[in-house]
Design a protein around this motif. Structure first.
Motif, PDB file in Angstrom:
ATOM      1  N   ARG A   1       0.836  -1.204   0.000  1.00 18.12           N
ATOM      2  CA  ARG A   1       0.000   0.000   0.000  1.00 18.12           C
ATOM      3  C   ARG A   1       0.871   1.253   0.000  1.00 18.12           C
ATOM      4  O   ARG A   1       0.585   2.222  -0.727  1.00 18.12           O
ATOM      5  CB  ARG A   1      -0.926  -0.014   1.215  1.00 18.12           C
ATOM      6  CG  ARG A   1      -1.844   1.190   1.318  1.00 18.12           C
ATOM      7  CD  ARG A   1      -2.727   1.108   2.539  1.00 18.12           C
ATOM      8  NE  ARG A   1      -3.597   2.266   2.665  1.00 18.12           N
ATOM      9  CZ  ARG A   1      -4.424   2.477   3.695  1.00 18.12           C
ATOM     10  NH1 ARG A   1      -4.492   1.588   4.677  1.00 18.12           N
ATOM     11  NH2 ARG A   1      -5.172   3.561   3.730  1.00 18.12           N
ATOM     12  N   THR A   2       1.939   1.249   0.793  1.00 18.32           N
ATOM     13  CA  THR A   2       2.831   2.410   0.851  1.00 18.32           C
ATOM     14  C   THR A   2       3.451   2.679  -0.514  1.00 18.32           C
ATOM     15  O   THR A   2       3.503   3.825  -0.981  1.00 18.32           O
ATOM     16  CB  THR A   2       3.946   2.172   1.877  1.00 18.32           C
ATOM     17  OG1 THR A   2       3.371   1.888   3.161  1.00 18.32           O
ATOM     18  CG2 THR A   2       4.846   3.387   1.986  1.00 18.32           C
ATOM     19  N   MET A   3       3.933   1.623  -1.168  1.00 16.85           N
ATOM     20  CA  MET A   3       4.561   1.817  -2.482  1.00 16.85           C
ATOM     21  C   MET A   3       3.542   2.269  -3.509  1.00 16.85           C
ATOM     22  O   MET A   3       3.867   3.057  -4.413  1.00 16.85           O
ATOM     23  CB  MET A   3       5.274   0.529  -2.904  1.00 16.85           C
ATOM     24  CG  MET A   3       6.486   0.194  -2.045  1.00 16.85           C
ATOM     25  SD  MET A   3       7.487  -1.187  -2.679  1.00 16.85           S
ATOM     26  CE  MET A   3       6.356  -2.572  -2.465  1.00 16.85           C
ATOM     27  N   ASP A   4       2.307   1.811  -3.394  1.00 19.43           N
ATOM     28  CA  ASP A   4       1.257   2.274  -4.306  1.00 19.43           C
ATOM     29  C   ASP A   4       1.024   3.779  -4.141  1.00 19.43           C
ATOM     30  O   ASP A   4       0.863   4.515  -5.132  1.00 19.43           O
ATOM     31  CB  ASP A   4      -0.045   1.520  -4.044  1.00 19.43           C
ATOM     32  CG  ASP A   4      -0.002   0.071  -4.525  1.00 19.43           C
ATOM     33  OD1 ASP A   4       0.905  -0.268  -5.315  1.00 19.43           O
ATOM     34  OD2 ASP A   4      -0.873  -0.711  -4.097  1.00 19.43           O
ATOM     35  N   VAL A   5       0.995   4.240  -2.900  1.00 16.78           N
ATOM     36  CA  VAL A   5       0.785   5.673  -2.644  1.00 16.78           C
ATOM     37  C   VAL A   5       1.957   6.493  -3.173  1.00 16.78           C
ATOM     38  O   VAL A   5       1.767   7.549  -3.801  1.00 16.78           O
ATOM     39  CB  VAL A   5       0.581   5.920  -1.132  1.00 16.78           C
ATOM     40  CG1 VAL A   5       0.586   7.412  -0.817  1.00 16.78           C
ATOM     41  CG2 VAL A   5      -0.738   5.299  -0.672  1.00 16.78           C
ATOM     42  N   LEU A   6       3.180   6.015  -2.944  1.00 21.94           N
ATOM     43  CA  LEU A   6       4.350   6.712  -3.486  1.00 21.94           C
ATOM     44  C   LEU A   6       4.265   6.807  -5.007  1.00 21.94           C
ATOM     45  O   LEU A   6       4.581   7.855  -5.598  1.00 21.94           O
ATOM     46  CB  LEU A   6       5.624   5.981  -3.065  1.00 21.94           C
ATOM     47  CG  LEU A   6       6.030   6.126  -1.594  1.00 21.94           C
ATOM     48  CD1 LEU A   6       6.991   5.016  -1.189  1.00 21.94           C
ATOM     49  CD2 LEU A   6       6.663   7.491  -1.342  1.00 21.94           C
ATOM     50  N   ALA A   7       3.823   5.729  -5.643  1.00 21.20           N
ATOM     51  CA  ALA A   7       3.692   5.733  -7.099  1.00 21.20           C
ATOM     52  C   ALA A   7       2.610   6.710  -7.558  1.00 21.20           C
ATOM     53  O   ALA A   7       2.779   7.411  -8.567  1.00 21.20           O
ATOM     54  CB  ALA A   7       3.385   4.320  -7.595  1.00 21.20           C
ATOM     55  N   GLU A   8       1.508   6.782  -6.826  1.00 25.14           N
ATOM     56  CA  GLU A   8       0.444   7.724  -7.168  1.00 25.14           C
ATOM     57  C   GLU A   8       0.950   9.163  -7.170  1.00 25.14           C
ATOM     58  O   GLU A   8       0.504  10.000  -7.957  1.00 25.14           O
ATOM     59  CB  GLU A   8      -0.717   7.593  -6.178  1.00 25.14           C
ATOM     60  CG  GLU A   8      -1.548   6.332  -6.341  1.00 25.14           C
ATOM     61  CD  GLU A   8      -2.611   6.224  -5.262  1.00 25.14           C
ATOM     62  OE1 GLU A   8      -3.032   7.297  -4.753  1.00 25.14           O
ATOM     63  OE2 GLU A   8      -3.013   5.098  -4.932  1.00 25.14           O
ATOM     64  N   HIS A   9       1.887   9.457  -6.258  1.00 22.32           N
ATOM     65  CA  HIS A   9       2.438  10.812  -6.146  1.00 22.32           C
ATOM     66  C   HIS A   9       3.642  11.015  -7.062  1.00 22.32           C
ATOM     67  O   HIS A   9       4.240  12.098  -7.059  1.00 22.32           O
ATOM     68  CB  HIS A   9       2.822  11.102  -4.703  1.00 22.32           C
ATOM     69  CG  HIS A   9       1.647  11.324  -3.805  1.00 22.32           C
ATOM     70  ND1 HIS A   9       1.308  12.566  -3.304  1.00 22.32           N
ATOM     71  CD2 HIS A   9       0.708  10.454  -3.328  1.00 22.32           C
ATOM     72  CE1 HIS A   9       0.221  12.458  -2.558  1.00 22.32           C
ATOM     73  NE2 HIS A   9      -0.155  11.184  -2.559  1.00 22.32           N
TER      74      HIS A   9
END
Length: 359
Positions: A202-210
């Motif tokens: 989930r953390t890496m997904d959020v980083l990718a979104e940004h």
């Protein structure tokens, strides 16, 4: 548990009185029967190793909770630099002032205190996820963070991430990712202790979104369950070596053997709990004993941390290869690391610019 592979003390008896080459310079590391480590250098001259000696970086160490004995032991074992991420106190902070005083301390007095023992000290600034759920306090801290994040010695925002994986934690994580992008700083991520795999993804997904560049981000507290996903997405994968818990020296050695050293980082994450400030040099010695190449050991205990946190512009190798001389007569806002009657350590240049002698 007897022979628990996550506990280095269980194998230290096998290593006692053995000697191993330093992964960066060939200096000799010696194990003692009590599990401690010695660095063999010129005892007659009492030279402190720098460019010509054993060098390790501990890129995750909560030194505000450690003793001066820990700094002395780390310096003797070859730790030349530490990075202190923002952390919680063991009990909740109740107001903004306590948070600001904490950040000021790790940026100020703790940097001074480390320097009094020949170790360079850096910081990561951030609102840690464990305290993000106090919404009013979190908002006040987030408003104050930009002023601290631009101070001298800040190499990243961190520890950021999830604890209970709440909506409030997610909001605070996203705000701080945007701040890191604005300030062009790396990020150190705390992966949750519970439901770690889901939280890491989930953390890496959020980083990718940004749109955050994975090559500027360290995902910490990894285990065998997360390392492949983290490396496959291009992040640095850090491992905190704790006694009797989620990641130990032997397991880390096998991870390096399996995945290679290119984006792996070793740290102690030592704090006020059961932890070991010598975890990085101990792990280096164990990897050497288990046949890991010296170049690989240097990468995971030194080069990789310098590469990613050096992107901040606040950390460079000359900080410790050409350091300021230690002079324990110096004060920080009137305070000394010494107590009445104790002789100060005073270094003077001897035998060349990269070697120091204690007078």
């Amino acid at each position: 548990m007897e022979n628990d592979p996550s506990n280095f003390s269980d194998v230290s008896g096998q290593l006692a009185d053995n000697k191993f080459g330093c992964p960066c310079c060939g200096s000799r590391l010696k194990w003692k029967h009590n599990g401690s480590i010695e660095v063999e250098f010129d005892a007659a001259a009492n030279a402190i190793p720098r460019a010509a000696g054993t060098m390790f970086i501990d890129p995750h160490a909560h030194m505000i909770s450690r003793s001066t004995n820990d700094y002395e032991a780390m310096a003797r074992a070859g730790v030349v630099a530490v990075i202190e991420p923002s952390f919680w106190l063991g009990q909740p902070r109740t107001n903004l002032g306590s948070y600001l005083d904490y950040l000021s301390t790790i940026l100020g007095f703790e940097k001074f205190r480390a320097g009094q023992f020949g170790i360079r000290h850096y910081c990561c600034i951030g609102l840690n996820p464990k305290e993000a759920n106090n919404e009013s306090l979190a908002e006040a801290v987030l408003d104050a963070l930009p002023a601290f994040a631009v101070k001298e010695g800040v190499v990243a925002l961190g520890e950021l991430g999830y604890d209970e994986q709440t909506a409030q934690e997610d909001k605070c994580l996203r705000i701080q990712i945007d701040l890191a992008i604005e300030l062009d700083l790396p990020i150190m991520i705390h992966t949750p202790h519970r439901d770690k795999h889901r939280g890491t993804l989930r953390t890496m997904d959020v980083l990718a979104e940004h749109g955050f560049n994975p090559g500027r981000c360290v995902i910490d507290h990894n285990t065998e369950d997360t390392v492949r996903d983290v490396l496959d997405r291009g992040y640095f994968a850090a491992f905190s070596i704790y006694p009797h818990t989620k990641m130990g020296n032997e397991r880390l050695t096998e991870i390096v053997r399996a995945y290679g050293p290119e984006c792996i980082i070793v740290d102690s994450a030592c704090d006020w709990g059961v932890s070991d400030p010598l975890a990085v040099p101990k792990t280096a010695a164990l990897m050497a004993q288990r046949g890991i190449a010296s170049e690989a050991i240097r990468k995971v205990t030194y080069d990789n941390a310098l590469a990613v946190y050096g992107l901040s512009g606040a950390m460079q190798e000359t900080d410790w290869t050409n350091p300021e001389l230690v002079d324990q007569r110096n004060l920080f806002q009137g305070n000394s690391v010494l107590r009445g009657g104790q002789a100060p350590r005073i270094e003077t240049p001897q035998r060349g610019s990269s070697e120091l002698r204690i007078s």
